[in-house]
Design a protein around this motif. Structure first.
Motif, short mmCIF file in Angstrom:
data_model
loop_
_atom_site.label_atom_id
_atom_site.label_comp_id
_atom_site.label_asym_id
_atom_site.label_seq_id
_atom_site.Cartn_x
_atom_site.Cartn_y
_atom_site.Cartn_z
N ALA B 287 29.65 -100.90 54.44
CA ALA B 287 29.00 -100.04 55.44
C ALA B 287 27.71 -99.46 54.89
O ALA B 287 26.69 -99.42 55.57
CB ALA B 287 29.95 -98.94 55.87
N GLU B 288 27.77 -99.04 53.63
CA GLU B 288 26.59 -98.44 52.99
C GLU B 288 25.45 -99.46 52.90
O GLU B 288 24.29 -99.15 53.21
CB GLU B 288 27.00 -97.99 51.59
CG GLU B 288 25.92 -97.29 50.81
CD GLU B 288 26.36 -97.04 49.35
OE1 GLU B 288 27.59 -96.96 49.09
OE2 GLU B 288 25.46 -96.95 48.50
N GLY B 291 24.08 -100.32 56.33
CA GLY B 291 23.39 -99.13 56.82
C GLY B 291 22.01 -99.00 56.20
O GLY B 291 21.02 -98.72 56.89
N ARG B 294 19.72 -101.64 57.70
CA ARG B 294 19.28 -101.26 59.06
C ARG B 294 18.21 -100.19 59.00
O ARG B 294 17.21 -100.24 59.71
CB ARG B 294 20.47 -100.74 59.88
CG ARG B 294 21.36 -101.84 60.34
CD ARG B 294 22.33 -101.36 61.42
NE ARG B 294 23.40 -102.32 61.58
CZ ARG B 294 24.68 -102.07 61.34
NH1 ARG B 294 25.07 -100.86 60.96
NH2 ARG B 294 25.58 -103.02 61.49
N GLN B 295 18.44 -99.23 58.12
CA GLN B 295 17.47 -98.13 57.97
C GLN B 295 16.11 -98.69 57.52
O GLN B 295 15.08 -98.33 58.07
CB GLN B 295 18.00 -97.13 56.93
CG GLN B 295 17.16 -95.86 56.82
CD GLN B 295 17.19 -95.06 58.11
OE1 GLN B 295 18.25 -94.83 58.69
NE2 GLN B 295 16.02 -94.65 58.60
#
Ligand SMILES: [Fe+2]
Ligand SMILES: [Fe+2]
Lengths: 183, 317
Positions: B287-288, B291, B294-295
């Motif tokens: 997830a990290e 994430g 995506r950021q």
């Protein structure tokens, strides 16, 4: 809707003595943009003195297999000649490059240029040809200062080379050449 | 009816010719005829590979501000930059097959596309940077050296280029680990800890056992792969294990030993449940990582916008 910018083939010249070699392609809106992308993608390591880019769409390409069916010449005005750059792939050997630039010819059409190239550059036999109108190729420039600004920064970064580390081994016969004792 | 038969006949003939070309050791180039399944497999493999290069920047990039010397910092910046570059080579290679950057990015960011399981593990200490270079880049080189032989020209050439650069990644990591292995007790402890955490995931990243890789025979026949997962894993262990042991480190596999008779390293059972958990998105950092990617993509929106503005002008003149 086609959102893709045109594809450009990139040719890199490693040293003054080496030919321009096809290294891959980039998408870009125009030649300047293509050159910039080409530099960022393909010249993170030294050994470059110049780059060429050409729109993939203008490349006349033929493989040896295709040429077995002949090379039909278009009916064009023979008096209107232009310069074509000739690229050849001559080996199936594993390589990081594709086509090599081998010279140029004057011809009234790409097919005529190919015919002339086959006669002029018979050895080694080609597996494939690319014929590109010279005026469609854009160069990063012969200007020394420009070349230095584009290609020299990578030259001093010797730590990017595996050779900078010598033979690294834990085995007793391996001589370690390590510069770092500051950690 | 006739038409379908003709098409199938034609397809079969073309496939036979295509396979004969591969058997002769010829490279398939963009624009050459190829079976649809060959094209699809390649797009899947090359884009996953590209995503792995991109995600691979994250575990190590985190350590750039904390490098213990300027030299190490420059090396690490160059390595992380290389990984971004590898992603670029590969996306371009996939694009020659008709995949678009948008499709690939979209599949990546929405989690539809996979990337290498290894990057879902945390990089807890500075020593992990060295261990990742030695083991993860080392395992990747094994795989990529194999793929450099692959039948698709643009992928093969990208791999040759990447392998030349990966050798630097591998050597700088190995050099660092060996330095620490012969260093202070604290340094030795750090590299041993890194090895404890990275050994098994490095074996897993080379993929499931041959018996559990149903696609492999087809990929081998088409010259996309030239070795099986287990063959590549065996090469990796044979290269790495003796050196880790010679450095005085302990490999966290009590069953690992060299079998004189077969000339092979025999390793203990790999925890495939863990592997599949990580592949399915439940690893320690999935997830990290996604994430962060995506950021980064969102943060880069203004660059794409600016380039599009430039392109609109350039393309309309
Ligand atoms: Fe890489
Ligand atoms: Fe790497």
């Amino acid at each position: 809707m086609d959102t893709q910018w045109p594809r450009w083939e990139v040719f890199k010249k490693d040293t003054a003595k080496k030919p321009y070699q096809a290294v891959g392609s980039v998408h870009a809106a125009d030649a300047d943009h293509a050159l910039l992308n080409a530099r960022n993608v393909f010249v993170r390591r030294p050994q470059a003195v110049s780059l060429w880019v050409a729109p993939a769409a203008v490349i006349f390409s033929r493989t040896a297999e295709q040429l077995e069916q002949g090379n039909p010449l278009p009916d064009v005005d023979q008096s209107v000649q232009q310069t074509y750059q000739i690229f050849r792939k001559a080996t199936h050997r594993r390589s990081m490059t594709f086509m090599d630039h081998i010279g140029q010819v004057e011809a009234p059409s790409p097919a005529h240029a190919l015919q002339a190239a086959i006669a002029q550059f018979p050895d080694p036999p080609a597996l494939a040809w690319w014929i590109i109108p010279a005026d469609q190729i854009i160069s990063s420039g012969e200007d020394r200062e420009m070349a230095a600004a584009w290609f020299d920064p990578a030259k001093t970064k010797t730590y990017k080379h595996q050779s900078a580390y010598g033979f690294v081994s834990a085995r007793p016969q391996g001589r370690r050449r390590s510069g770092a004792k500051d950690e | 009816m006739t038409k379908i038969n003709e098409m199938t006949m034609n397809d079969e003939k073309q496939t036979a010719e295509f396979e004969a070309r591969i058997a002769r050791g010829e490279k398939i180039e963009a624009g050459d005829w190829m079976p649809e399944a060959y094209r699809k497999q390649l797009i899947r493999m090359i884009s996953q590979h590209a995503h792995s290069e991109y995600i691979g920047m994250l575990p190590e990039g985190k350590w750039i501000p904390h490098a213990p010397s300027l030299r190490r910092k420059m090396i690490l910046i160059a390595k992380v930059q290389d990984e971004a570059g590898h992603g670029q080579y590969l996306y371009h290679a996939a694009e020659t097959l008709g995949a678009t950057r948008e499709e690939m990015m979209d599949a990546f960011l929405t989690g539809k596309a996979k990337y290498s399981s290894i990057f879902n593990y945390p990089s807890d200490t500075w020593a992990d940077v060295g261990m990742i270079g030695w083991l993860v880049d080392g395992a990747a080189i094994r795989n990529q050296t194999m793929l450099a032989q692959c039948s698709y020209g643009p992928y093969s050439r990208a791999m040759v280029r990447i392998c030349a650069e990966e050798t630097f990644h591998h050597k700088q990591g190995k050099e660092m680990v060996l330095l620490y292995a012969h260093g202070t007790p604290k340094q030795r402890e750090m590299v041993q800890d890194a090895l404890n955490r990275y050994w098994w995931p490095s074996l897993m990243m080379l993929g499931p056992h041959d018996a559990d890789s149903p696609n492999t025979p087809q990929l081998v026949r088409w010259g996309i792969k030239t070795k099986t997962n287990d063959e590549v894993r065996q090469e990796f262990i044979a290269e790495t294990a003796p050196e880790l042991l010679a450095a005085g480190l302990t490999i966290p596999d009590p069953e690992l030993h060299f079998d004189e008779e077969s000339g092979q390293w025999i390793h203990g059972p790999i925890d495939w449940d863990e592997f599949w958990q990580v592949v399915r998105g439940n690893g320690p950092c999935n997830a990290e990582r996604l994430g962060a990617r995506r950021q980064a993509h969102e943060d880069g929106a203004w660059v794409r916008e600016a380039l599009n503005g430039y392109a609109q002008k350039a393309l309309s003149t």
